[in-house]
Write a protein that holds these residues in place. Structure first.
Motif, PDB file in Angstrom:
ATOM      1  N   SER A 128       1.016  -1.241   0.089  1.00  0.00           N
ATOM      2  CA  SER A 128      -0.003   0.091  -0.100  1.00  0.00           C
ATOM      3  C   SER A 128       0.742   1.165   0.263  1.00  0.00           C
ATOM      4  O   SER A 128       0.662   2.236  -0.674  1.00  0.00           O
ATOM      5  N   ALA A 129       2.051   1.280   0.700  1.00  0.00           N
ATOM      6  CA  ALA A 129       2.710   2.182   0.942  1.00  0.00           C
ATOM      7  C   ALA A 129       3.461   2.512  -0.782  1.00  0.00           C
ATOM      8  O   ALA A 129       3.589   3.805  -1.126  1.00  0.00           O
ATOM      9  N   ALA A 130       3.854   1.514  -1.267  1.00  0.00           N
ATOM     10  CA  ALA A 130       4.383   1.687  -2.569  1.00  0.00           C
ATOM     11  C   ALA A 130       3.305   2.276  -3.675  1.00  0.00           C
ATOM     12  O   ALA A 130       3.680   3.134  -4.215  1.00  0.00           O
ATOM     13  N   ALA A 131       2.101   1.923  -3.300  1.00  0.00           N
ATOM     14  CA  ALA A 131       1.101   2.143  -4.221  1.00  0.00           C
ATOM     15  C   ALA A 131       0.870   3.890  -4.045  1.00  0.00           C
ATOM     16  O   ALA A 131       0.192   4.447  -4.985  1.00  0.00           O
ATOM     17  N   ALA A 132       1.097   4.427  -3.062  1.00  0.00           N
ATOM     18  CA  ALA A 132       0.823   5.916  -2.638  1.00  0.00           C
ATOM     19  C   ALA A 132       1.695   6.659  -3.720  1.00  0.00           C
ATOM     20  O   ALA A 132       1.586   7.713  -3.937  1.00  0.00           O
ATOM     21  N   PRO A 178      -4.965   4.288   1.073  1.00  0.00           N
ATOM     22  CA  PRO A 178      -5.736   5.341   1.828  1.00  0.00           C
ATOM     23  C   PRO A 178      -6.902   5.589   0.759  1.00  0.00           C
ATOM     24  O   PRO A 178      -6.637   5.174  -0.658  1.00  0.00           O
ATOM     25  N   THR A 179      -7.711   6.296   1.044  1.00  0.00           N
ATOM     26  CA  THR A 179      -9.223   6.185  -0.116  1.00  0.00           C
ATOM     27  C   THR A 179      -8.668   6.868  -1.391  1.00  0.00           C
ATOM     28  O   THR A 179      -9.113   6.003  -2.487  1.00  0.00           O
ATOM     29  N   PRO A 180      -8.033   7.963  -1.795  1.00  0.00           N
ATOM     30  CA  PRO A 180      -7.781   8.441  -2.967  1.00  0.00           C
ATOM     31  C   PRO A 180      -6.982   7.414  -3.666  1.00  0.00           C
ATOM     32  O   PRO A 180      -7.447   7.227  -4.957  1.00  0.00           O
ATOM     33  N   VAL A 181      -6.116   6.927  -3.239  1.00  0.00           N
ATOM     34  CA  VAL A 181      -5.082   5.983  -3.876  1.00  0.00           C
ATOM     35  C   VAL A 181      -5.859   4.746  -4.240  1.00  0.00           C
ATOM     36  O   VAL A 181      -5.722   3.995  -5.078  1.00  0.00           O
ATOM     37  N   ARG A 182      -6.581   4.024  -3.204  1.00  0.00           N
ATOM     38  CA  ARG A 182      -7.488   2.713  -3.438  1.00  0.00           C
ATOM     39  C   ARG A 182      -8.301   3.090  -4.512  1.00  0.00           C
ATOM     40  O   ARG A 182      -8.354   2.112  -5.514  1.00  0.00           O
ATOM     41  N   GLU A 183      -9.095   4.107  -4.667  1.00  0.00           N
ATOM     42  CA  GLU A 183      -9.970   4.307  -5.932  1.00  0.00           C
ATOM     43  C   GLU A 183      -9.461   4.389  -6.918  1.00  0.00           C
ATOM     44  O   GLU A 183      -9.826   3.772  -8.053  1.00  0.00           O
ATOM     45  N   GLN A 184      -8.063   5.081  -7.372  1.00  0.00           N
ATOM     46  CA  GLN A 184      -7.178   5.032  -8.572  1.00  0.00           C
ATOM     47  C   GLN A 184      -6.824   3.516  -8.863  1.00  0.00           C
ATOM     48  O   GLN A 184      -6.895   3.042  -9.953  1.00  0.00           O
TER      49      GLN A 184
END
Length: 431
Positions: A128-132, A178-184
């Protein structure tokens, strides 16, 4: 069946006489022999839908003759599965082959396939951190564009494993982000999943196509993208189109156009699919109304920003014109269809093999139906070059129709050369 032949024959003779055409003149225009048409008119031969469509076009019958031909009932669409009741497990063999099989979720976990499902069940916080980082999303978007380009040049069996891994990786990375990243991440995973559905249909697996499409809808909704649900109706309508189900195709396409909040682009794509359904039903006027509506909608569409749903382009050609040609052939206006295909396919790069195979098969069909056997045979050879590379189940349906048409001209020099290769291609299994 005999009663159907009599009714069709009587109506064909009535329309031909009213048009002031002799049997020889009609035979010349529809590219069937005078003797064969004579047997149709007297009820000695069963009419086929191909002949009916050509006669409809020449006699201006508006689909009247085609409606008198009994056609096999369309195959039922693949049954839906429970949203949480089934997973698809991919197996990979040492020789490089791969395949996917449906399996109840509990059975998959009990069989030790949980490792294959791990990305959907949870991922470490580090992912998840990398996805940010913006770079992660940028990289996956770039990969998606490359995968779609690869899909133009090779078999679904090559593309599907990559799309599968990327889809599940993105979905797994979205867990806990996090929500914004999750949606993307989920939005991008949904686009991968939608493309996987298209590749599954190209591989001849309609059930898998619907499974991937349904998952795309679910992930898109979680990302706030409700338009994928509308687009899924267009995907289903493509399945019904290839099952020769005109009514089902039209109904699904009209549902998509009626959905609230649908963008002009998706409405335009739905109108194109509706036009194909009307052409299949031999309704010339309704088909052209849908084509006109599609052209107006697609002119309004904004594809400059973001990732477009469905085919972003047809590699330089005008999608509306290509679909128009597709429809003209189904409406029995094969010479007009061939002319449009010639112009549009000349704009498509040579390496866009899937586009050349799909619409090239239609072009060869149109020339064969228009009586230009020399050119149809030459085009068939080129189409087979592309079709062998992309290994498409949907293209094969048109190749089967082409084989039936060319089979009547097997002694023709151009057909004699390509016909054995055409039959061999149809006998080979889809990978």
């Amino acid at each position: 069946m005999a009663e159907q032949s009599d009714v069709f024959g009587v109506e064909l003779r009535r329309l031909r006489t009213a048009a002031g055409l002799s049997l020889s003149s009609l035979a010349q225009q529809v590219h069937y022999s005078k003797g064969y048409l004579g047997k149709i008119e007297t009820g000695m031969k069963q009419p086929g839908v191909d002949l009916a469509r050509r006669c409809d076009a020449v006699l201006g019958a508006g689909g009247r003759l085609a409606s008198l031909v009994d056609q096999p009932a369309p195959a039922s669409p693949p049954a839906a599965v429970e949203a949480d009741g089934e997973v698809w497990v991919m197996s990979m063999a040492p020789d490089g082959s791969s395949w996917m099989v449906p399996m109840p979720r509990r059975e998959a976990i009990a069989a030790g396939a949980a490792s294959l499902l791990g990305l959907t069940l949870g991922t470490p916080r580090s992912a998840s951190a990398a996805a940010a980082h913006d770079g992660t999303l940028t990289a996956f978007r770039s990969l998606f564009a490359q995968v779609r380009q690869l899909g133009q040049t090779t078999s679904p069996s090559v593309v599907l494993p990559m799309v599968t891994v990327h889809t599940h990786t993105l979905r797994g990375m979205a867990n806990g982000a996090p929500t914004p990243v999750r949606e993307q991440l989920l939005g991008l995973a949904a686009r991968y999943s939608e493309y996987a559905g298209w590749m599954a249909q190209e591989a001849g697996d309609d059930r898998a196509a619907m499974w991937w499409t349904r998952n795309a809808v679910e992930m898109g909704a979680a990302a706030g993208d409700t338009e994928l649900a509308t687009y899924s109706l267009i995907r289903q309508a493509l399945i019904t189109l290839y099952r020769d189900d005109a009514v089902g195709t039209i109904d699904l396409a009209q549902q998509a156009q009626a959905a609230p909040g649908t963008s002009p682009r998706v409405q335009g794509l739905a109108a194109l699919r509706e036009a194909q359904g009307h052409a299949l039903a031999c309704d010339y006027d309704a088909c052209h109304r849908a084509l006109d509506r599609a052209a107006a909608l697609l002119d309004k569409a904004d594809t400059a920003s973001g990732m477009t749903i469905g085919s972003a382009s047809v590699s330089g050609a005008d999608l509306n014109q290509l679909v128009t040609a597709w429809c003209l052939h189904d409406l029995g206006r094969s010479r007009e269809a061939a002319d449009v295909m010639d112009r549009q396919l000349s704009l498509v790069p040579d390496n866009a093999h899937r586009t050349h195979a799909r619409f090239g098969a239609r072009r060869a069909l149109a020339y064969a139906a228009a009586g230009d056997i020399d050119h149809a045979g030459a085009l068939a050879s080129k189409v087979l070059d592309a079709a062998e590379l992309v290994d498409s189940a949907t293209v094969r349906q048109d190749l089967k129709r082409l084989a039936r048409l060319l089979g009547r001209e097997r002694e023709h020099p151009s057909v004699r050369d390509v016909y054995p290769r055409l039959n061999a291609a149809l006998r080979s299994p889809i990978h």
